[in-house]
Design a protein around this motif. Structure first.
Motif, PDB file in Angstrom:
ATOM      1  N   ALA A 197     -14.175 -14.228   8.298  1.00 62.84           N
ATOM      2  CA  ALA A 197     -15.115 -14.343   7.184  1.00 62.84           C
ATOM      3  C   ALA A 197     -14.514 -13.851   5.866  1.00 62.84           C
ATOM      4  O   ALA A 197     -15.111 -14.021   4.823  1.00 62.84           O
ATOM      5  CB  ALA A 197     -16.385 -13.572   7.499  1.00 62.84           C
ATOM      6  N   CYS A 198     -13.351 -13.224   5.919  1.00 61.37           N
ATOM      7  CA  CYS A 198     -12.733 -12.716   4.693  1.00 61.37           C
ATOM      8  C   CYS A 198     -12.229 -13.874   3.846  1.00 61.37           C
ATOM      9  O   CYS A 198     -11.693 -14.845   4.364  1.00 61.37           O
ATOM     10  CB  CYS A 198     -11.561 -11.801   5.025  1.00 61.37           C
ATOM     11  N   PRO A 199     -12.389 -13.758   2.535  1.00 55.31           N
ATOM     12  CA  PRO A 199     -11.879 -14.803   1.642  1.00 55.31           C
ATOM     13  C   PRO A 199     -10.365 -14.947   1.782  1.00 55.31           C
ATOM     14  O   PRO A 199      -9.671 -13.998   2.142  1.00 55.31           O
ATOM     15  CB  PRO A 199     -12.245 -14.294   0.247  1.00 55.31           C
ATOM     16  N   LYS A 200      -9.880 -16.141   1.479  1.00 53.60           N
ATOM     17  CA  LYS A 200      -8.453 -16.423   1.554  1.00 53.60           C
ATOM     18  C   LYS A 200      -7.685 -15.467   0.639  1.00 53.60           C
ATOM     19  O   LYS A 200      -8.171 -15.085  -0.419  1.00 53.60           O
ATOM     20  CB  LYS A 200      -8.215 -17.873   1.126  1.00 53.60           C
ATOM     21  N   ASP A 201      -6.512 -15.096   1.064  1.00 44.79           N
ATOM     22  CA  ASP A 201      -5.619 -14.210   0.308  1.00 44.79           C
ATOM     23  C   ASP A 201      -6.186 -12.806   0.109  1.00 44.79           C
ATOM     24  O   ASP A 201      -5.891 -12.145  -0.893  1.00 44.79           O
ATOM     25  CB  ASP A 201      -5.250 -14.814  -1.053  1.00 44.79           C
ATOM     26  N   THR A 202      -7.034 -12.351   1.017  1.00 37.60           N
ATOM     27  CA  THR A 202      -7.519 -10.971   0.975  1.00 37.60           C
ATOM     28  C   THR A 202      -7.183 -10.298   2.293  1.00 37.60           C
ATOM     29  O   THR A 202      -6.969 -10.957   3.305  1.00 37.60           O
ATOM     30  CB  THR A 202      -9.037 -10.884   0.741  1.00 37.60           C
ATOM     31  N   VAL A 203      -7.121  -8.989   2.271  1.00 34.83           N
ATOM     32  CA  VAL A 203      -6.809  -8.217   3.466  1.00 34.83           C
ATOM     33  C   VAL A 203      -7.822  -7.082   3.583  1.00 34.83           C
ATOM     34  O   VAL A 203      -7.916  -6.239   2.690  1.00 34.83           O
ATOM     35  CB  VAL A 203      -5.389  -7.623   3.381  1.00 34.83           C
ATOM     36  N   PRO A 204      -8.610  -7.059   4.667  1.00 35.75           N
ATOM     37  CA  PRO A 204      -9.539  -5.940   4.846  1.00 35.75           C
ATOM     38  C   PRO A 204      -8.752  -4.678   5.211  1.00 35.75           C
ATOM     39  O   PRO A 204      -7.718  -4.748   5.875  1.00 35.75           O
ATOM     40  CB  PRO A 204     -10.426  -6.393   6.006  1.00 35.75           C
ATOM     41  N   PHE A 205      -9.233  -3.536   4.724  1.00 36.77           N
ATOM     42  CA  PHE A 205      -8.565  -2.283   5.060  1.00 36.77           C
ATOM     43  C   PHE A 205      -9.586  -1.184   5.281  1.00 36.77           C
ATOM     44  O   PHE A 205     -10.728  -1.266   4.841  1.00 36.77           O
ATOM     45  CB  PHE A 205      -7.554  -1.880   3.976  1.00 36.77           C
ATOM     46  N   LEU A 206      -9.158  -0.145   5.992  1.00 37.11           N
ATOM     47  CA  LEU A 206      -9.979   1.026   6.266  1.00 37.11           C
ATOM     48  C   LEU A 206      -9.493   2.158   5.378  1.00 37.11           C
ATOM     49  O   LEU A 206      -8.289   2.350   5.229  1.00 37.11           O
ATOM     50  CB  LEU A 206      -9.851   1.445   7.734  1.00 37.11           C
ATOM     51  N   LEU A 207     -10.432   2.890   4.826  1.00 35.68           N
ATOM     52  CA  LEU A 207     -10.102   4.010   3.953  1.00 35.68           C
ATOM     53  C   LEU A 207     -10.897   5.214   4.437  1.00 35.68           C
ATOM     54  O   LEU A 207     -12.125   5.216   4.384  1.00 35.68           O
ATOM     55  CB  LEU A 207     -10.466   3.675   2.497  1.00 35.68           C
ATOM     56  N   GLU A 208     -10.194   6.213   4.942  1.00 33.39           N
ATOM     57  CA  GLU A 208     -10.853   7.424   5.440  1.00 33.39           C
ATOM     58  C   GLU A 208     -10.636   8.548   4.427  1.00 33.39           C
ATOM     59  O   GLU A 208      -9.512   8.794   3.994  1.00 33.39           O
ATOM     60  CB  GLU A 208     -10.271   7.821   6.793  1.00 33.39           C
ATOM     61  N   THR A 209     -11.726   9.207   4.054  1.00 31.96           N
ATOM     62  CA  THR A 209     -11.646  10.308   3.090  1.00 31.96           C
ATOM     63  C   THR A 209     -12.051  11.612   3.761  1.00 31.96           C
ATOM     64  O   THR A 209     -12.602  11.617   4.856  1.00 31.96           O
ATOM     65  CB  THR A 209     -12.584  10.060   1.895  1.00 31.96           C
ATOM     66  N   THR A 210     -11.787  12.714   3.080  1.00 32.43           N
ATOM     67  CA  THR A 210     -12.165  14.018   3.629  1.00 32.43           C
ATOM     68  C   THR A 210     -13.675  14.080   3.837  1.00 32.43           C
ATOM     69  O   THR A 210     -14.152  14.633   4.816  1.00 32.43           O
ATOM     70  CB  THR A 210     -11.725  15.158   2.697  1.00 32.43           C
ATOM     71  N   GLU A 211     -14.435  13.491   2.927  1.00 31.13           N
ATOM     72  CA  GLU A 211     -15.893  13.465   3.043  1.00 31.13           C
ATOM     73  C   GLU A 211     -16.322  12.702   4.293  1.00 31.13           C
ATOM     74  O   GLU A 211     -17.149  13.156   5.069  1.00 31.13           O
ATOM     75  CB  GLU A 211     -16.507  12.811   1.806  1.00 31.13           C
ATOM     76  N   ARG A 212     -15.764  11.523   4.500  1.00 25.96           N
ATOM     77  CA  ARG A 212     -16.117  10.698   5.658  1.00 25.96           C
ATOM     78  C   ARG A 212     -15.666  11.350   6.956  1.00 25.96           C
ATOM     79  O   ARG A 212     -16.329  11.268   7.963  1.00 25.96           O
ATOM     80  CB  ARG A 212     -15.507   9.299   5.543  1.00 25.96           C
ATOM     81  N   ARG A 213     -14.504  12.007   6.926  1.00 22.70           N
ATOM     82  CA  ARG A 213     -14.016  12.670   8.139  1.00 22.70           C
ATOM     83  C   ARG A 213     -14.961  13.800   8.541  1.00 22.70           C
ATOM     84  O   ARG A 213     -15.279  13.964   9.702  1.00 22.70           O
ATOM     85  CB  ARG A 213     -12.609  13.203   7.914  1.00 22.70           C
TER      86      ARG A 213
END
Length: 100
Positions: A57-73
């Motif tokens: 479902a991601c648009p062409k030429d895009t890359v999904p990524f995960l971002l973990e922060t101290t708050e989320r951890r």
């Protein structure tokens, strides 16, 4: 994020006036600085960044990524602790220091 939901992200480097950050805004159109719902992630709070699994479902030429922060951890650690407390309740004797 929910699959199919568009999020605009703008990455800013460290400057004399502000710290390095990632600004996120949900929506299909480019965000304006004054719009509500804008979220700031300070890069100094980042713990882990990784490429997420591909999504058709991601648009062409895009890359999904995960971002973990101290708050989320810390939020995740609190959720795990609460889930363990409910899933594996400790007997009253164990709480009082008795052997059971």
């Amino acid at each position: 994020q929910i699959p199919g939901k568009r999020v605009w992200a703008v990455l800013y480097r460290d400057s004399a006036r502000s710290s390095a950050r990632l600004e996120l805004q949900e929506g299909a159109e480019r965000p304006r600085r004054t719009e509500p719902g804008r979220r700031l992630v300070r890069l100094s709070d980042c713990v882990h960044v990784a490429r997420a699994g591909g999504d058709a479902a991601c648009p062409k030429d895009t890359v999904p990524f995960l971002l973990e922060t101290t708050e989320r951890r810390s939020e995740a650690a609190e959720w795990i602790q609460r889930l363990c407390e409910l899933a594996f309740p400790v007997r009253e004797l164990e709480l009082l220091g008795g052997v059971g």
